[in-house]
Design a protein around this motif. Structure first.
Motif, mmCIF file in Angstrom:
data_model
loop_
_atom_site.group_PDB
_atom_site.id
_atom_site.type_symbol
_atom_site.label_atom_id
_atom_site.label_comp_id
_atom_site.label_asym_id
_atom_site.label_seq_id
_atom_site.Cartn_x
_atom_site.Cartn_y
_atom_site.Cartn_z
ATOM 1 N N VAL A 183 4.196 -6.564 -11.132
ATOM 2 C CA VAL A 183 3.545 -5.863 -10.022
ATOM 3 C C VAL A 183 2.951 -6.871 -9.037
ATOM 4 C CG1 VAL A 183 1.663 -4.307 -9.396
ATOM 5 C CG2 VAL A 183 3.073 -3.809 -11.381
ATOM 6 N N GLU A 234 14.744 4.107 -7.568
ATOM 7 C CA GLU A 234 14.935 3.061 -6.563
ATOM 8 C C GLU A 234 15.291 3.673 -5.218
ATOM 9 O OE1 GLU A 234 17.512 -0.152 -7.603
ATOM 10 O OE2 GLU A 234 16.506 -0.469 -9.520
ATOM 11 N N ALA A 291 5.630 -2.415 -2.390
ATOM 12 C CA ALA A 291 5.850 -3.312 -3.530
ATOM 13 C C ALA A 291 6.783 -2.655 -4.547
ATOM 14 C CB ALA A 291 4.515 -3.669 -4.182
ATOM 15 N N SER A 346 4.036 -9.852 -8.349
ATOM 16 C CA SER A 346 5.081 -10.422 -7.501
ATOM 17 C C SER A 346 5.479 -9.421 -6.420
ATOM 18 C CB SER A 346 6.286 -10.848 -8.336
ATOM 19 O OG SER A 346 6.939 -9.711 -8.851
ATOM 20 N N GLY A 347 5.448 -8.130 -6.763
ATOM 21 C CA GLY A 347 5.746 -7.109 -5.756
ATOM 22 C C GLY A 347 4.694 -7.086 -4.655
ATOM 23 N N ARG A 365 9.452 -1.096 -4.312
ATOM 24 C CA ARG A 365 10.864 -1.356 -4.075
ATOM 25 C C ARG A 365 11.291 -2.647 -4.775
ATOM 26 N NH1 ARG A 365 14.222 -3.087 -0.064
ATOM 27 N NH2 ARG A 365 12.619 -4.327 0.938
ATOM 28 N N VAL A 366 10.420 -3.643 -4.714
ATOM 29 C CA VAL A 366 10.709 -4.937 -5.325
ATOM 30 C C VAL A 366 10.480 -4.887 -6.832
ATOM 31 C CG1 VAL A 366 10.007 -7.359 -5.339
ATOM 32 C CG2 VAL A 366 10.047 -6.086 -3.207
ATOM 33 N N VAL A 367 9.502 -4.055 -7.231
ATOM 34 C CA VAL A 367 9.042 -4.051 -8.614
ATOM 35 C C VAL A 367 9.983 -3.267 -9.538
ATOM 36 C CG1 VAL A 367 7.237 -2.984 -10.003
ATOM 37 C CG2 VAL A 367 6.614 -4.495 -8.126
ATOM 38 N N SER A 425 5.094 -9.845 -2.304
ATOM 39 C CA SER A 425 6.282 -9.781 -1.446
ATOM 40 C C SER A 425 6.026 -8.994 -0.165
ATOM 41 C CB SER A 425 7.452 -9.147 -2.201
ATOM 42 O OG SER A 425 7.272 -7.748 -2.269
#
Ligand SMILES: Nc1ncnc2c1ncn2[C@@H]1O[C@H](COP(=O)(O)OP(=O)(O)OP(=O)(O)O)[C@@H](O)[C@H]1O
Ligand SMILES: [Mg+2]
Lengths: 285, 255
Positions: A169, A273, A203, A171-172, A205-207, A175
């Protein structure tokens, strides 16, 4: 057609010439090789000391099916706990408050730094340390009664999962462009509202892809809870082969069920997603 | 003389030991447009961010609508305001960013109603009507359902202006609103800003569009190295600059 002035001669006209099909010799050859290897492995298993009839018979016996249900229930509950903790800890980690940051760092360090199976055993045996647990003045109970296999497995798996999820999370959150936070502030959002309405949804979307990964790992990690007597599918399979000695057959039964459960998760992840990629310009579909 | 809407007094902003703002003072009266020009790194963005309280001043003060921003004087000391009070003050200003910063997961319309509904607690239906009016004003009514990734840069910036206006601010801050745009898209954004100025909105605009500044600005401020080097009417500062640094900058921008 308007002409380009002064074009050089000597370049043939290629318009209308058909494109030749490429022969992918390498692909054919490698596919053939892999097929041969798979056939050899399949033959070996078919001829080996495996009674496939037992596999078929035990695939749907009530104990195994109950085990599968328990595996799914534990996976979902532990992941839910893991996500709640993970989001909380990731937000704490990035908060301007140094106390919260330190707590978050400590949590991740502790629960990622020790083996999951050890954590499960510790939770299960908590009664050895604290014979009674509870909230002083409000409620208390005997640890042996409270730390059932289910509770111990949920705490062990969920809290461990939270430590890993928090990094995913985080890292999301990292981003998301800092301008998004400023824009949220500029229309009057406070820190928490900006996180909830603007930063976290982006976030996600990335996570999601790594969370899907984590969930699949967790489904299989629930098998570790068999050491604390949680009746998940591997535990059920073990109990049966202790009685009838059909070890390989029952391990295959458990393996097939894990494969099935994990296979169902992938399309679910794709649906999620799609939901969180609203508005995103796609790189590739 | 009337009280200015914005009064900046001896503003100092440090980043570590670096002084991004060194003793900046200026006034903007209601209905005025002030254009900020200056070289890269001269502190223009920092000044806007201080007025919008995205960063805190280290010394000096900024008064908006007669109210000291971010702090309260009490017992001979300055006390920092709570987040809720800072938000209340911040709602008097709208900010438009160089890189638009639209919310990519929300449509144009959702971007514009987000603040009114979530922060000001207005009814969604009512906020929707108001937002459609704003989108009409910036000429993007028919793009209400588009996501930012489906809009051109100029259209995104116009949505961003509508989003800032949706909070009904008394002061609009623009940080190089056209410098991330293709030359052909600059005009449509400047047109919206001119219209706003004509309607009497108070604005502080960081820009390198000197023609815009000459036409619209009531005051032009030239900054360099965190200080105001020259300030005055557009014709004075842009037409007949007194300072050598201003002249050098202008000839560099005009090419
Ligand atoms: N968050 C920050 N941390 C450290 N230094 C900063 C920060 N923000 C700005 N600065 C420094 O402060 C100075 C002024 O920056 P500012 O962004 O206000 O300049 P500017 O006039 O807007 O320039 P530009 O025209 O390039 O946008 C610069 O030297 C910059 O490096
Ligand atoms: Mg700037």
């Amino acid at each position: 057609m308007s002409a380009f002035p002064g074009m050089a001669e000597g370049f043939p006209d290629l318009s209308g010439m058909p494109a030749a099909r490429r022969a992918h010799w390498g692909r054919w050859l490698s596919a053939l090789l892999i097929l041969l290897v798979l056939l050899a492995i399949g033959r070996a298993f078919a001829r080996g000391q495996i009674e496939w009839a037992y596999v078929a018979r035990f695939l749907t016996v009530p104990v195994i099916v109950d085990g599968v249900v328990n595996t799914i229930v534990m996976s979902v509950l532990a992941m839910a706990l893991g996500i709640v903790l993970g989001v909380l800890v990731a937000v704490m980690r990035l908060s301007p408050n140094p106390v919260l940051t330190a707590v978050a760092v400590g949590y991740t360090w502790l629960f990622r730094g020790t083996p999951l199976i050890l954590q499960l055993l510790l939770w299960f045996n908590l009664a050895l340390v604290f014979p009674t647990i509870g909230i002083p003045g409000l409620w208390s109970g005997k640890a042996v009664d409270i730390m059932t296999p289910l509770v111990a497995a949920l705490l062990g798996l969920g809290i461990n999962q939270g430590a890993y999820t928090s990094e995913v999370v985080r890292s999301g959150l990292l981003s998301v462009d800092a301008g998004q936070y400023e824009a949220a502030q500029a229309i009057g959002m406070g820190h928490m509202r900006a996180l909830r309405r603007i930063i976290l949804p982006q976030a996600m979307r990335v996570v999601l892809p790594p969370i899907g990964n984590e969930f699949i790992s967790l489904v299989k990690a629930t098998s570790l809870a068999s050491v604390i007597q949680y009746p998940e599918v591997l535990h059920a399979a073990e109990n049966i082969y202790y009685a009838n000695s059909r070890v390989i057959e029952l391990l295959i039964v458990a393996g097939l069920w894990y494969l099935l459960v994990v296979s169902i998760l992938t399309p679910l992840q794709m649906l999620l997603e799609r939901h969180f990629s609203r508005g995103a310009a796609r790189v590739r579909r | 003389m009337t009280r200015p809407l914005v009064a900046v007094r001896s503003a100092v902003k440090l980043f570590g030991s670096y002084q991004a703002l060194k003793d900046v003072s200026l006034d903007v009266h209601a209905g005025q447009v002030l254009c900020l020009v200056g070289a890269s790194g001269s502190g223009k963005t920092t000044l806007l961010r201080c007025i919008n309280q995205l960063v805190q001043l280290d010394s000096g003060g900024i008064w908006l609508d007669g109210e000291l921003l971010g702090m309260r004087q009490h017992g001979g000391k300055l006390h920092r305001l709570s987040e809720a009070e800072i938000i209340r003050q911040r709602l008097k200003t709208g900010m438009v960013f160089q890189r638009f910063n639209l919310f990519p997961h929300k449509t144009a319309l959702e971007n514009v109603i987000e603040g009114p509904v979530q922060v000001q607690g207005r009814k969604p239906a009512e906020a929707r009507t108001a937002a459609m009016e704003l989108l009409h004003r910036v000429g993007l009514e028919e793009k209400a359902g588009s996501y930012p990734s489906q809009l051109s840069g100029g259209q995104q910036q116009r949505v961003a202006i509508a989003r800032a206006l949706s909070m009904r601010p008394k002061l609009m801050l623009f940080d190089e609103p056209t410098s991330a745009l293709d030359p052909v898209l600059v005009g449509e954004v400047l047109a919206v800003m001119k219209e706003l100025a004509r309607e009497g909105m108070t604005m502080i605009v960081v820009t390198h569009e000197l023609a815009f500044a000459r036409e619209v600005a009531d005051m032009v401020v030239y900054m360099d190295g965190g200080r105001i080097v020259e300030a005055g009417l557009p014709d004075q500062v842009l037409g007949a600059p007194q300072e050598a640094r201003t002249r050098a900058f202008l000839s560099a921008v005009l090419g």
